[in-house]
Design a protein around this motif. Structure first.
Motif, short mmCIF file in Angstrom:
data_model
loop_
_atom_site.label_atom_id
_atom_site.label_comp_id
_atom_site.label_asym_id
_atom_site.label_seq_id
_atom_site.Cartn_x
_atom_site.Cartn_y
_atom_site.Cartn_z
N PHE A 2 -1.53 -12.73 -31.60
CA PHE A 2 -1.92 -11.71 -30.62
C PHE A 2 -1.32 -10.36 -30.98
O PHE A 2 -1.97 -9.33 -30.85
CB PHE A 2 -1.47 -12.13 -29.22
CG PHE A 2 -2.11 -13.39 -28.71
CD1 PHE A 2 -3.27 -13.33 -27.97
CD2 PHE A 2 -1.56 -14.63 -28.99
CE1 PHE A 2 -3.88 -14.48 -27.49
CE2 PHE A 2 -2.14 -15.79 -28.52
CZ PHE A 2 -3.31 -15.72 -27.78
N GLU A 48 -9.05 -16.03 -29.23
CA GLU A 48 -7.73 -15.75 -28.65
C GLU A 48 -7.49 -16.60 -27.41
O GLU A 48 -6.37 -17.07 -27.17
CB GLU A 48 -7.61 -14.27 -28.31
CG GLU A 48 -7.47 -13.38 -29.54
CD GLU A 48 -7.51 -11.90 -29.21
OE1 GLU A 48 -6.91 -11.11 -29.95
OE2 GLU A 48 -8.16 -11.53 -28.20
N THR A 100 -4.32 -14.75 -21.02
CA THR A 100 -5.66 -15.21 -21.45
C THR A 100 -6.40 -15.92 -20.33
O THR A 100 -7.63 -16.07 -20.39
CB THR A 100 -5.55 -16.16 -22.66
OG1 THR A 100 -4.77 -17.31 -22.30
CG2 THR A 100 -4.93 -15.47 -23.86
N PHE A 122 -9.73 -10.69 -24.03
CA PHE A 122 -9.44 -11.52 -25.20
C PHE A 122 -10.72 -12.12 -25.74
O PHE A 122 -11.65 -12.41 -24.98
CB PHE A 122 -8.47 -12.65 -24.83
CG PHE A 122 -7.12 -12.18 -24.38
CD1 PHE A 122 -6.10 -11.97 -25.29
CD2 PHE A 122 -6.86 -11.93 -23.04
CE1 PHE A 122 -4.85 -11.52 -24.89
CE2 PHE A 122 -5.62 -11.48 -22.62
CZ PHE A 122 -4.61 -11.27 -23.55
N ALA A 168 -3.15 -8.81 -33.94
CA ALA A 168 -4.48 -8.31 -33.59
C ALA A 168 -4.42 -6.97 -32.85
O ALA A 168 -5.34 -6.15 -32.97
CB ALA A 168 -5.21 -9.35 -32.74
#
Length: 466
Positions: free
Chosen positions: A382, A360, A349, A356, A385
Motif C-alpha cells: 500500500f 488492494e 479497505t 482502493f 502504491a
C-alpha cells in the motif's frame, strides 16, 4: 526475450523475501521478460535455481540482505540490488538492469570475492546479522518466560510460596539460558559477519564479558564490532609457513583475538558502557506520563516510517536490547506500533472501499493476520502504491499507538508474537490500555488513509476497464 534468474533473501526470511520475489515476477511479466526467482526464506529455499536455469540466464539478480553463496554463478552477468529497493519499485529496478551495458561478470576468484565483500558489507549489515542471530533466542526465551508467568507472577521463583516446578522449568530454560544468551549471541553474530567463523569465539567472549560487566546489549554491540574487526585484521596480517598454517586458525587467532578483545572489554570498554547503560535505564524507568508519551510517539513514528527497513529495525533492536536491562515498556510500544499499520490499512479497505483497487482490497484481508502477528511489512504494498498519502498516515497512527502504550506504562515480557501473546496471564502489563492503544492507533491510521487517499476512478470504454 531476456532470461533472468534471481535470488531474494532477507535476514528473517519472512515478509521481504517473498514480497520482493512477487514484485520481480509481476514486473517481469509487465516488461515481457522471463524470470525465475529462488526465495531463501526462513525454511528451506523454494523454487531453487537449477544448473540449467543458471546456464540459460542472461542476467543474475541477487536481492538479499544477508550473505548468499554466489559460487554457482561463476561466469554470469550478476547484479546485486537492495531488497528494500526491489520491494518498493521492482519495475524500475528491472528497467535499469535491462538497459545497463556495463554489468560485470562474476568471477570466482579470491581477490574478486574479497573486493565484492568489501563493497557489500558495512556496520549496519554486521549489526543486523548479529540481531537476527540473536532474535530466535530472545523470542523463544521471552515467550517461555511469559509461559512461566501463566502459573503466577512469582511461580518460577523457588523461594516463593507459589512456586510451581513447571513454571520454574520454563523460567530456567527461557530466562536463565535462552534469554541469558542474548548478548553473547548478539556479539558473536556481529563478529561472525565481519570475520567469518573465526570471529565467533572472540565475539562470544566479548558478549559474555559485556553481560558479566553489566554493559548489557550496548557492550555486546561494541564488543562484537571490536572482536570482528580485530579478528579480521589478525587473519589478514598473520602469515605462517604452509607446514604450520593449520595452527593459525586453530590456536593463534583464537588466543590473540580472545585475549586482546577480553582485555579491552575489561579495562577500557566495560565500565564506561555500563555507566551509559545504567544512565539510560534509570532515565527510561523514570519517564513520567508526559515524557513517556513523547518517547512512545517517537518509537511509533520510527516503526511506521519504513516498515521493516533500517529505522524500523534500529528502534526495535534498541527496544529488544533494553529488555536485557529489565526495561519492558519500550518493547510494548514498539510491538503495538508495529501492528498498527497493517491493521489500519485492513480496516481502511473495508470502510473506504472506493479508495482502493480490487487487488488492494484483497491484500487488505491478509493484513488482518499480518498486523495481529506483528508483521509490519504487510503495509508495504500500500505504501509503495501511494507513498505520499499512506506513509504519513501510518506514522500518525503508529505514533498515537506508541504514545498511549508508553504513556500508560504498558509493558511486554515477550519481544514478539503480536496480539497472540496477550491471553497469557501477566505477559502484557496494563493490558486494557495496551488494547486501547492498538485499537486507537488502528482507527487513526484508517481514517487518515481514508481522508488523504483519492478515490479510484473506474471508467468503462467498451469492453475495457481503465
Amino acid at each position: 526475450m531476456k532470461n533472468i534468474v534471481a535470488i531474494t533473501a532477507c535476514p528473517t526470511g519472512v515478509a521481504h523475501t517473498y514480497m520482493a520475489a512477487a514484485a520481480l515476477e509481476k514486473s517481469a511479466k509487465e516488461l515481457g521478460v522471463y524470470i525465475k526467482v529462488e526465495t531463501q526464506g526462513a525454511s528451506a529455499p523454494e523454487n531453487v535455481l537449477t544448473a540449467k536455469d543458471i546456464e540459460a540466464a542472461d542476467i543474475v539478480i541477487i536481492s538479499a540482505a544477508k550473505e548468499i553463496d554466489l559460487s554457482r554463478f561463476n561466469g554470469k552477468k550478476l547484479v546485486e540490488v537492495s531488497i528494500n529497493k526491489v520491494v518498493r519499485d521492482a519495475k524500475k529496478v528491472l528497467e535499469e538492469i535491462l538497459v545497463d551495458k556495463d554489468i560485470s561478470i562474476y568471477e570466482l576468484k579470491t581477490e574478486h570475492k574479497e573486493k565484492k565483500k568489501a563493497q557489500q558489507v558495512g556496520i549496519y549489515k554486521h549489526l543486523m546479522t548479529g540481531v537476527y542471530t540473536m532474535l530466535p533466542f530472545v523470542v523463544a526465551g521471552g515467550i517461555l518466560i511469559a509461559l512461566s508467568f501463566a502459573f503466577g507472577i512469582h511461580a518460577g521463583d523457588p523461594k516463593d510460596p507459589s512456586y510451581n516446578i513447571i513454571a520454574g522449568a520454563f523460567s530456567k530454560i527461557g530466562g536463565d539460558v535462552a534469554f541469558g544468551l542474548m548478548v553473547p549471541v548478539l556479539a558473536a553474530g556481529i563478529a561472525y559477519s565481519i570475520a567469518g567463523k573465526e570471529g565467533i569465539v572472540s565475539g562470544m567472549v566479548a558478549g559474555m564479558l559485556a553481560k558479566l560487566l553489566g554493559a548489557g546489549f550496548l557492550g555486546g554491540l561494541v564488543g562484537g564490532l571490536l572482536a570482528g574487526y580485530l579478528t579480521a585484521f589478525l587473519i589478514k596480517n598473520i602469515k605462517l609457513p604452509k607446514s604450520v598454517a593449520s595452527l593459525k586458525t586453530l590456536i593463534i587467532i583464537p588466543i590473540l583475538s580472545v585475549g586482546i578483545t577480553g582485555f579491552v572489554m575489561v579495562f577500557i570498554v566495560g565500565t564506561p558502557v555500563k555507566y551509559c547503560l545504567d544512565a539510560l535505564t534509570y532515565f527510561l524507568n523514570g519517564l513520567g506520563t508526559r515524557n513517556g508519551v513523547l518517547f512512545g510517539a517517537l518509537i511509533g513514528i520510527m516503526m511506521a516510517s519504513d516498515m521493516g527497513g533500517p529505522l524500523n529495525k534500529a528502534i526495535s533492536t534498541f527496544c529488544i536490547g533494553l529488555m536485557a536491562s529489565g526495561v519492558y515498556a519500550p518493547i510494548a510500544a514498539c510491538m503495538v506500533a508495529g501492528m498498527t499499520p497493517p491493521l489500519g490499512l485492513a480496516l481502511a479497505t473495508v470502510i473506504f472501499k472506493n479508495k482502493f483497487t480490487e487487488e488492494e482490497r484483497e491484500a487488505g484481508k491478509s493484513c488482518w493476520v499480518l498486523g495481529l502477528s506483528y508483521i509490519t511489512e504487510g503495509a508495504i504494498p500500500f505504501a509503495v502504491a501511494d507513498p505520499i498519502r499512506v506513509i504519513p498516515s501510518l506514522m500518525i497512527g503508529s505514533g498515537v499507538a506508541g504514545a498511549i502504550s508508553l504513556g500508560f506504562n504498558c509493558t511486554s515480557l515477550a519481544p514478539h508474537g503480536g496480539i497472540w501473546i496477550a491471553p497469557i496471564p501477566h505477559v502484557i502489563g496494563n493490558l486494557p490500555m495496551y488494547i486501547l492503544a492498538l485499537v486507537t492507533g488502528t482507527i487513526v491510521t484508517c481514517f487518515c488513509v481514508g481522508l488523504l487517499k483519492k478515490k479510484k476512478m473506474i471508467i468503462t470504454r467498451g469492453n475495457e476497464v481503465c
